[in-house]
Design a protein around this motif. Structure first.
Motif, PDB file in Angstrom:
ATOM      1  N   LEU A 179       0.855  -1.204   0.095  1.00 31.75           N
ATOM      2  CA  LEU A 179      -0.152  -0.532  -0.060  1.00 31.75           C
ATOM      3  C   LEU A 179       1.195   1.401  -0.045  1.00 31.75           C
ATOM      4  O   LEU A 179       0.507   2.255  -0.411  1.00 31.75           O
ATOM      5  N   CYS A 180       2.075   1.545   0.394  1.00 31.15           N
ATOM      6  CA  CYS A 180       3.180   1.784   0.970  1.00 31.15           C
ATOM      7  C   CYS A 180       3.884   2.525  -0.461  1.00 31.15           C
ATOM      8  O   CYS A 180       4.403   3.059   0.111  1.00 31.15           O
ATOM      9  N   LEU A 181       3.948   1.585  -1.457  1.00 33.44           N
ATOM     10  CA  LEU A 181       4.643   1.910  -2.681  1.00 33.44           C
ATOM     11  C   LEU A 181       4.396   3.384  -3.208  1.00 33.44           C
ATOM     12  O   LEU A 181       5.529   3.844  -3.993  1.00 33.44           O
ATOM     13  N   PRO A 182       3.348   3.862  -3.107  1.00 28.73           N
ATOM     14  CA  PRO A 182       3.351   4.974  -3.490  1.00 28.73           C
ATOM     15  C   PRO A 182       4.085   6.224  -3.474  1.00 28.73           C
ATOM     16  O   PRO A 182       4.847   6.656  -4.124  1.00 28.73           O
ATOM     17  N   MET A 183       4.653   5.555  -1.799  1.00 28.07           N
ATOM     18  CA  MET A 183       5.077   6.301  -1.251  1.00 28.07           C
ATOM     19  C   MET A 183       6.991   6.760  -2.191  1.00 28.07           C
ATOM     20  O   MET A 183       7.820   7.741  -1.990  1.00 28.07           O
ATOM     21  N   TYR A 184       7.125   5.311  -2.117  1.00 24.86           N
ATOM     22  CA  TYR A 184       8.383   4.979  -3.336  1.00 24.86           C
ATOM     23  C   TYR A 184       8.898   5.765  -4.096  1.00 24.86           C
ATOM     24  O   TYR A 184       9.778   6.093  -4.862  1.00 24.86           O
ATOM     25  N   ALA A 185       7.318   5.576  -4.556  1.00 28.97           N
ATOM     26  CA  ALA A 185       7.094   5.842  -6.124  1.00 28.97           C
ATOM     27  C   ALA A 185       7.864   7.492  -6.389  1.00 28.97           C
ATOM     28  O   ALA A 185       8.553   7.868  -7.320  1.00 28.97           O
ATOM     29  N   VAL A 186       6.836   7.780  -5.838  1.00 28.06           N
ATOM     30  CA  VAL A 186       6.975   9.668  -5.694  1.00 28.06           C
ATOM     31  C   VAL A 186       7.983   9.973  -5.540  1.00 28.06           C
ATOM     32  O   VAL A 186       9.045  11.515  -6.105  1.00 28.06           O
ATOM     33  N   HIS A 187       8.697   9.550  -4.753  1.00 29.65           N
ATOM     34  CA  HIS A 187      10.479   9.470  -4.523  1.00 29.65           C
ATOM     35  C   HIS A 187      11.255   8.614  -5.175  1.00 29.65           C
ATOM     36  O   HIS A 187      12.840   8.827  -4.206  1.00 29.65           O
ATOM     37  N   SER A 188      10.950   8.848  -6.077  1.00 32.26           N
ATOM     38  CA  SER A 188      11.938   7.859  -7.364  1.00 32.26           C
ATOM     39  C   SER A 188      11.694   8.917  -8.248  1.00 32.26           C
ATOM     40  O   SER A 188      12.784   8.500  -9.604  1.00 32.26           O
ATOM     41  N   VAL A 189      10.702  10.182  -8.509  1.00 31.51           N
ATOM     42  CA  VAL A 189      11.139  10.700  -9.903  1.00 31.51           C
ATOM     43  C   VAL A 189      10.805  11.976  -9.461  1.00 31.51           C
ATOM     44  O   VAL A 189      10.485  12.438  -8.948  1.00 31.51           O
ATOM     45  N   GLU A 190      12.068  12.671 -10.298  1.00 31.38           N
ATOM     46  CA  GLU A 190      11.632  14.400 -10.486  1.00 31.38           C
ATOM     47  C   GLU A 190      10.870  14.948 -11.954  1.00 31.38           C
ATOM     48  O   GLU A 190      11.260  15.124 -12.486  1.00 31.38           O
ATOM     49  N   LYS A 191       9.639  14.079 -11.031  1.00 32.08           N
ATOM     50  CA  LYS A 191       8.547  15.214 -12.113  1.00 32.08           C
ATOM     51  C   LYS A 191       7.872  16.268 -11.646  1.00 32.08           C
ATOM     52  O   LYS A 191       7.711  15.950 -10.589  1.00 32.08           O
ATOM     53  N   SER A 192       7.964  17.439 -12.181  1.00 33.21           N
ATOM     54  CA  SER A 192       6.857  18.776 -11.818  1.00 33.21           C
ATOM     55  C   SER A 192       6.004  18.770 -11.522  1.00 33.21           C
ATOM     56  O   SER A 192       5.157  16.878 -12.051  1.00 33.21           O
ATOM     57  N   TRP A 193       4.742  19.375 -10.840  1.00 34.93           N
ATOM     58  CA  TRP A 193       3.549  18.764 -10.504  1.00 34.93           C
ATOM     59  C   TRP A 193       3.027  18.928 -11.778  1.00 34.93           C
ATOM     60  O   TRP A 193       3.175  20.151 -12.183  1.00 34.93           O
ATOM     61  N   ASN A 194       2.080  18.023 -11.381  1.00 41.30           N
ATOM     62  CA  ASN A 194       0.549  18.086 -12.665  1.00 41.30           C
ATOM     63  C   ASN A 194      -0.503  19.280 -11.561  1.00 41.30           C
ATOM     64  O   ASN A 194      -1.033  18.103 -10.546  1.00 41.30           O
ATOM     65  N   LEU A 195      -0.908  20.000 -12.510  1.00 37.76           N
ATOM     66  CA  LEU A 195      -1.499  21.031 -11.396  1.00 37.76           C
ATOM     67  C   LEU A 195      -3.030  20.017 -11.886  1.00 37.76           C
ATOM     68  O   LEU A 195      -4.352  20.325 -10.605  1.00 37.76           O
ATOM     69  N   VAL A 196      -3.474  19.365 -12.933  1.00 40.08           N
ATOM     70  CA  VAL A 196      -4.872  18.736 -13.021  1.00 40.08           C
ATOM     71  C   VAL A 196      -4.580  17.295 -12.511  1.00 40.08           C
ATOM     72  O   VAL A 196      -5.209  16.618 -10.351  1.00 40.08           O
ATOM     73  N   TRP A 197      -3.825  16.378 -12.309  1.00 43.11           N
ATOM     74  CA  TRP A 197      -3.522  15.280 -11.965  1.00 43.11           C
ATOM     75  C   TRP A 197      -3.350  14.897 -10.419  1.00 43.11           C
ATOM     76  O   TRP A 197      -3.923  14.161  -9.360  1.00 43.11           O
ATOM     77  N   ASP A 198      -1.941  15.431 -10.151  1.00 52.57           N
ATOM     78  CA  ASP A 198      -1.562  15.791  -8.351  1.00 52.57           C
ATOM     79  C   ASP A 198      -2.582  16.048  -7.888  1.00 52.57           C
ATOM     80  O   ASP A 198      -2.701  15.483  -6.856  1.00 52.57           O
ATOM     81  N   SER A 199      -2.931  17.057  -7.986  1.00 49.42           N
ATOM     82  CA  SER A 199      -4.319  18.172  -7.821  1.00 49.42           C
ATOM     83  C   SER A 199      -5.213  17.345  -6.797  1.00 49.42           C
ATOM     84  O   SER A 199      -6.369  17.538  -6.031  1.00 49.42           O
ATOM     85  N   ILE A 200      -6.162  16.059  -8.333  1.00 50.68           N
ATOM     86  CA  ILE A 200      -6.544  15.288  -7.735  1.00 50.68           C
ATOM     87  C   ILE A 200      -6.427  14.490  -7.102  1.00 50.68           C
ATOM     88  O   ILE A 200      -8.009  13.811  -6.006  1.00 50.68           O
TER      89      ILE A 200
END
Length: 331
Positions: A179-200
């Motif tokens: 369940l916590c793998l998304p925490m690893y995923a977001v800390h493994s990629v330097e991708k800019s904030w997506n105004l739509v999907w990150d906000s959703i």
């Protein structure tokens, strides 16, 4: 005295993992400096190999620490106390530890905004769930274990001592790490904030926390009112969110995990949805167990059957007409 002892123990049990990881970070920092000055020995020591392995395998390291510090240590404590209460409490703590672990690991690469949002949301989720757990237990530490564990204890009898290791702890490792793998995923990629999907994703996670909080609070207040009146509950709670869903707290919890997975999907890791999917399937089984337990109470069985027919299971929806269902039952 037992309450104080359990409280102190609950604060001390994660220390082995925390101290080990802190030591690793310090040694890794020193190792990096040594490499920069070319002072590392040609024949590295076994300890140096350990630090190097930890630096290159963040998910495997998380699993090793979980296995030793939770599976083994919590299991031994549970056997000594004849109660596996601690894993319920640490369901609310381990995700917080994991999000900080992935954010501070030497391999971490991430967008600062996304990381900050997820850390804050994880803390809010943990505070809400911890508060609900301690409030439900009347601020007693280790007063009782989960009723499902108690049922399994009776079911397996003399074999429970070893069955509990796999059915409670190994299974919890699969769930919590997954369940916590998304925490690893977001800390493994330097991708800019997506105004739509990150906000959703932020809105979904926030809604999950809020829905679960109000659902649990409404249920808690209802139970407390019954206790204050010293009456035997004969009817089901069908007020607030519970009028539109039989398990709105479960619905809120699922919103949280699916929203978290959406963060992982947004940075290119679609596999982060596997954890919430498996958890939702398992929660379906838990829902079945809970409702079977309700139907075993003679004074509430009829009312609860009607509640099942007129009210959505998870997703809040308009209530069906009781009269129409009663007519269908008569025909």
């Amino acid at each position: 005295m037992g309450n104080l002892t359990n409280a102190v123990m609950a604060f001390l049990v994660p220390l082995p993992s925390i101290l080990f990881y802190h030591s690793f970070l310090c040694q890794f920092s020193a190792l990096g400096l040594a490499c920069a000055t070319a002072s590392v020995s040609v024949h590295p020591s076994p300890l140096l190999w350990v630090w190097t392995w930890c630096a290159h395998h963040p998910i495997l390291l998380a699993n090793v620490l979980f296995f030793l510090n939770v599976n083994v240590l919590f299991w031994v404590i549970g056997l000594i106390q004849s109660s596996h209460w601690m894993i319920d409490l640490y369901w609310t703590v381990i995700p917080v530890m994991q999000v900080h672990y992935y954010a501070t690991h030497p391999l971490a690469r991430y967008n600062q905004w996304r990381s900050a949002v997820i850390v804050v949301l994880t803390w809010l989720w943990s505070i809400r769930l911890t508060h609900n757990y301690l409030r439900r237990e009347r601020w007693q530490w280790g007063a009782r274990e989960d009723w499902r564990f108690s049922d399994m204890r009776q079911q397996y009898g003399k074999h429970w001592w070893w069955v509990s290791f796999f059915s409670i702890y190994v299974s919890q490792q699969v769930f919590l790490i997954g369940l916590c793998l998304p925490m690893y995923a977001v800390h493994s990629v330097e991708k800019s904030w997506n105004l739509v999907w990150d906000s959703i994703a932020t809105v979904v996670c926030t809604c999950g926390i809020v829905v679960a909080y109000f659902a649990d609070t409404q249920l808690y207040e209802f139970v407390e009112r019954n206790k204050a009146l010293k009456v035997k509950q004969k009817e089901n709670f069908e007020e607030g969110m519970w009028r539109y869903s039989r398990h709105p707290n479960y619905f809120g919890e699922q919103l949280w995990w699916w929203g978290l997975a959406l963060f992982g999907w947004n940075v290119g890791h679609f596999w982060t949805f596997i954890g919430p999917l498996i958890n939702s399937l398992c929660l379906s089984y838990v829902t079945l167990l809970v409702e079977r337990r309700m139907l075993k109470q003679p004074h509430r069985a009829d009312a609860y059957r009607l509640y099942q027919k007129t009210t959505s299971v998870w997703i809040p929806w308009f209530k069906s007409s009781p009269r129409r269902n009663l007519k269908d039952k008569d025909t």
